[in-house]
Design a protein around this motif. Structure first.
Motif, PDB file in Angstrom:
ATOM      1  N   ARG A  70      35.223  37.198  37.844  1.00 11.28           N
ATOM      2  CA  ARG A  70      34.840  38.578  37.527  1.00 11.28           C
ATOM      3  C   ARG A  70      33.558  38.964  38.265  1.00 11.28           C
ATOM      4  N   ARG A  71      32.584  38.070  38.265  1.00  8.15           N
ATOM      5  CA  ARG A  71      31.312  38.348  38.932  1.00  8.15           C
ATOM      6  C   ARG A  71      31.494  38.459  40.446  1.00  8.15           C
ATOM      7  N   ARG A  72      32.332  37.597  41.017  1.00  7.87           N
ATOM      8  CA  ARG A  72      32.622  37.624  42.455  1.00  7.87           C
ATOM      9  C   ARG A  72      33.228  38.973  42.846  1.00  7.87           C
ATOM     10  N   VAL A  73      34.221  39.423  42.079  1.00 13.56           N
ATOM     11  CA  VAL A  73      34.879  40.702  42.343  1.00 13.56           C
ATOM     12  C   VAL A  73      33.884  41.858  42.173  1.00 13.56           C
ATOM     13  N   GLU A  74      33.070  41.786  41.132  1.00 15.57           N
ATOM     14  CA  GLU A  74      32.056  42.820  40.883  1.00 15.57           C
ATOM     15  C   GLU A  74      31.100  42.936  42.075  1.00 15.57           C
ATOM     16  N   LEU A  75      30.619  41.802  42.578  1.00 15.06           N
ATOM     17  CA  LEU A  75      29.681  41.812  43.703  1.00 15.06           C
ATOM     18  C   LEU A  75      30.342  42.338  44.978  1.00 15.06           C
ATOM     19  N   LEU A  76      31.600  41.977  45.194  1.00  9.78           N
ATOM     20  CA  LEU A  76      32.318  42.500  46.358  1.00  9.78           C
ATOM     21  C   LEU A  76      32.499  44.008  46.254  1.00  9.78           C
ATOM     22  N   GLU A  77      32.816  44.497  45.058  1.00  9.43           N
ATOM     23  CA  GLU A  77      32.971  45.945  44.860  1.00  9.43           C
ATOM     24  C   GLU A  77      31.656  46.686  45.084  1.00  9.43           C
TER      25      GLU A  77
END
Length: 168
Positions: A70-77
């Motif tokens: 979730r954090r990885r996706v959040e940072l990419l977004e």
């Protein structure tokens, strides 16, 4: 990358490492005259890092694998850029999208392990502890409990065929 005969060096390395699990000689190459380890360091394009999180991480927040994803996706977004100040106190943005895109998360018994490459050259180079602190939102105390180990160095022979030197 060696200044000696490859066959002799390969045999000596194999003899010396006979009892070392996980050690393997991937490639040997002769060094140019006068080339030293100190002069080679700038040639290292990236390093592969292995990070072991404490057994109790994340405390009371469920499965750490889902939390990391979730954090990885959040940072990419958000663009995938770590914002910090450089040594001179100037603001700096480090583009870590490629690291976020290729990070590997696995569970070994009760411990989470992350593996990723970080650039060591240019404007988007970053330290592994700073990257992990940013990714997992860890403070200094929590980060001190994380085990970070360099597992390989990437030496670019050409842009299309980098050489990965495993470290055991």
């Amino acid at each position: 990358l060696l200044p000696h005969d490859e066959i002799d060096v390969r045999q000596k390395l194999q003899d010396a490492s006979a009892g070392m699990n996980g050690f393997d000689i991937l490639e040997l190459e002769k060094l140019a005259p006068g080339m030293t380890r100190k002069r080679m360091v700038p040639a290292i394009a990236a390093s592969t890092w292995k990070v072991e999180l404490p057994v109790d991480w994340p405390a009371g927040k469920g499965d750490g694998t889902d939390l990391i994803e979730r954090r990885r996706v959040e940072l990419l977004e958000q663009g995938g850029c770590l914002e910090r100040t450089d040594k001179k106190g100037k603001p700096k943005q480090v583009d870590l999208r490629s690291t976020l895109e290729q990070i590997d998360v696995s569970r070994d018994s009760d411990r989470l392990t992350l593996s990723f490459d970080l650039s060591q050259q240019g404007p988007n180079s970053e330290r592994p502890d700073r990257f992990i602190g940013w990714l997992l939102e860890l403070d200094r105390e929590a980060l001190a409990r994380v085990r970070i180990v360099k597992s390989a160095a990437v030496l670019p022979l050409t842009e299309l065929s980098p050489v990965r030197q495993e470290i055991s």
